[in-house]
Design a protein around this motif. Structure first.
Motif, PDB file in Angstrom:
ATOM      1  N   LYS A  17       0.925  -1.005   0.053  1.00 18.58           N
ATOM      2  CA  LYS A  17      -0.045  -0.207   0.000  1.00 18.58           C
ATOM      3  C   LYS A  17       0.761   1.296   0.139  1.00 18.58           C
ATOM      4  O   LYS A  17       1.874   1.227   0.480  1.00 18.58           O
ATOM      5  CB  LYS A  17      -0.773   0.223   1.185  1.00 18.58           C
TER       6      LYS A  17
ATOM      7  N   GLN B 243      -1.014   4.320  -8.625  1.00 18.42           N
ATOM      8  CA  GLN B 243      -0.238   4.255  -7.378  1.00 18.42           C
ATOM      9  C   GLN B 243       0.853   2.805  -7.615  1.00 18.42           C
ATOM     10  O   GLN B 243       0.405   1.789  -8.369  1.00 18.42           O
ATOM     11  CB  GLN B 243      -0.905   3.685  -6.094  1.00 18.42           C
TER      12      GLN B 243
ATOM     13  N   MET C 290       1.214  10.291  -0.195  1.00 22.42           N
ATOM     14  CA  MET C 290       0.055  10.693  -0.714  1.00 22.42           C
ATOM     15  C   MET C 290      -0.326  12.262  -0.294  1.00 22.42           C
ATOM     16  O   MET C 290      -0.633  13.199  -0.966  1.00 22.42           O
ATOM     17  CB  MET C 290      -1.200   9.912  -0.108  1.00 22.42           C
ATOM     18  N   THR C 291       0.063  12.541   1.071  1.00 22.97           N
ATOM     19  CA  THR C 291      -0.151  13.910   1.774  1.00 22.97           C
ATOM     20  C   THR C 291       0.797  14.837   1.082  1.00 22.97           C
ATOM     21  O   THR C 291       0.488  16.057   0.574  1.00 22.97           O
ATOM     22  CB  THR C 291      -0.018  13.802   3.196  1.00 22.97           C
TER      23      THR C 291
ATOM     24  N   ASP D 265       2.178   4.903   1.122  1.00 24.76           N
ATOM     25  CA  ASP D 265       2.022   5.489   2.313  1.00 24.76           C
ATOM     26  C   ASP D 265       1.429   6.625   2.536  1.00 24.76           C
ATOM     27  O   ASP D 265       1.408   7.467   1.497  1.00 24.76           O
ATOM     28  CB  ASP D 265       3.669   5.756   2.657  1.00 24.76           C
ATOM     29  N   PRO D 266       0.523   6.711   3.566  1.00 25.43           N
ATOM     30  CA  PRO D 266      -0.290   7.966   3.596  1.00 25.43           C
ATOM     31  C   PRO D 266       0.549   9.193   3.579  1.00 25.43           C
ATOM     32  O   PRO D 266       0.306  10.479   2.712  1.00 25.43           O
ATOM     33  CB  PRO D 266      -0.970   7.767   4.980  1.00 25.43           C
ATOM     34  N   ASP D 267       1.668   9.381   4.207  1.00 29.00           N
ATOM     35  CA  ASP D 267       2.532  10.430   4.047  1.00 29.00           C
ATOM     36  C   ASP D 267       2.978  10.750   2.658  1.00 29.00           C
ATOM     37  O   ASP D 267       3.093  11.914   2.169  1.00 29.00           O
ATOM     38  CB  ASP D 267       3.787  10.299   4.829  1.00 29.00           C
TER      39      ASP D 267
END
Length: 258
Positions: free
Chosen positions: A21, A82, A27-28, A23-25
């Motif tokens: 997956k 992604q 994406m941010t 990393d949310p960071d």
């Protein structure tokens, strides 16, 4: 016991095959870079990646990018791509693609990020920005409007291929005296040659040394900037079965009266 062990192994294999997956960071950070570019926050960009955004030449390029981004706030944003790749002992690389909808136009913003091993923060390796109006993106839709006769013929083949395969299967099932119907049924869905066309441009790739199963596949990357691809195959065995060449058992001769 063996069945339980097999189920556990299959479950572990399924988990192992799942893609990593994003990393949310990451994406941010991608969203922050896009907002900083369109809002003119050059100082924030330079603080995140001095080597990329800190020079006077970079300021000129950012001003040009800012000039092509539609004015105002985007109506919506969605993730359209992604990709994650780990480099053992070196770090992790991630690519993120975001599509912003402004109504009359859309933007596609793509970043390539890298995080060295043992480092928490992401580094910006590169980014791309694409801007197009709704009219420019219209050919990428799965629509028959504005296509050539060759594309219509190809679409007819793609739609007819699975229908003929199903019709051949029905004939196999309803043919009396036919042995090994299950094998003939599988053969109904085998096609020869592979066709793949770009529905936006009409460019078609033909693979002559190919054996395909089933007759119609549609693929799309998920972004309005990407075209649809239609894949088809010639239902050769289905045609032979429907024509009576294959799966046609000999009729029993009627006995002459004594």
């Amino acid at each position: 016991m063996r069945r339980a062990a097999l189920i556990i192994l299959l479950a572990l294999a399924a988990v192992a095959c799942q893609p990593a997956k994003v990393d949310p960071d990451a994406m941010t950070l991608t969203r922050a870079i896009y907002d900083e570019i369109r809002l003119g926050k050059d100082a924030a960009l330079a603080a995140q990646a001095p080597a990329m955004f800190g020079s006077p030449q970079a300021a000129v390029q950012l001003a040009r990018l800012r000039g092509v981004i539609p004015a105002g706030e985007p109506r919506s944003m969605k993730v359209v791509g992604q990709a994650v790749r780990d480099f053992p002992g070196k770090g992790r690389a991630e690519a993120v693609s975001l599509e912003y909808d402004y109504g009359a136009s859309k933007t596609l913003f793509q970043t390539r990020l890298f995080r060295p091993a043992g480092v928490r923060d992401w580094r910006v390796a590169a980014f791309n920005l694409h801007v197009a109006t709704a009219r420019e993106l219209a050919p990428n839709r799965l629509s028959p409007v504005g296509k050539s006769m060759l594309q219509y013929a190809y679409l007819a083949l793609a739609l007819a291929s699975p229908l003929m395969m199903i019709a051949a299967l029905v004939k196999v099932l309803r043919t009396p005296g036919l042995r090994h119907k299950w094998a003939w049924g599988l053969l109904c869905f085998v096609g020869l040659f592979g066709f793949q066309t770009n529905w936006a441009t009409g460019q078609t790739l033909i693979v002559w040394n190919s054996v395909q199963f089933f007759g119609l596949w549609l693929s799309h990357a998920g972004s309005a900037f990407d075209p649809w691809f239609i894949k088809a195959t010639v239902p050769a065995f289905a045609l032979l079965i429907l024509g009576g060449v294959l799966a046609n058992p000999p009729r029993t001769r009627a006995q002459a009266p004594a």
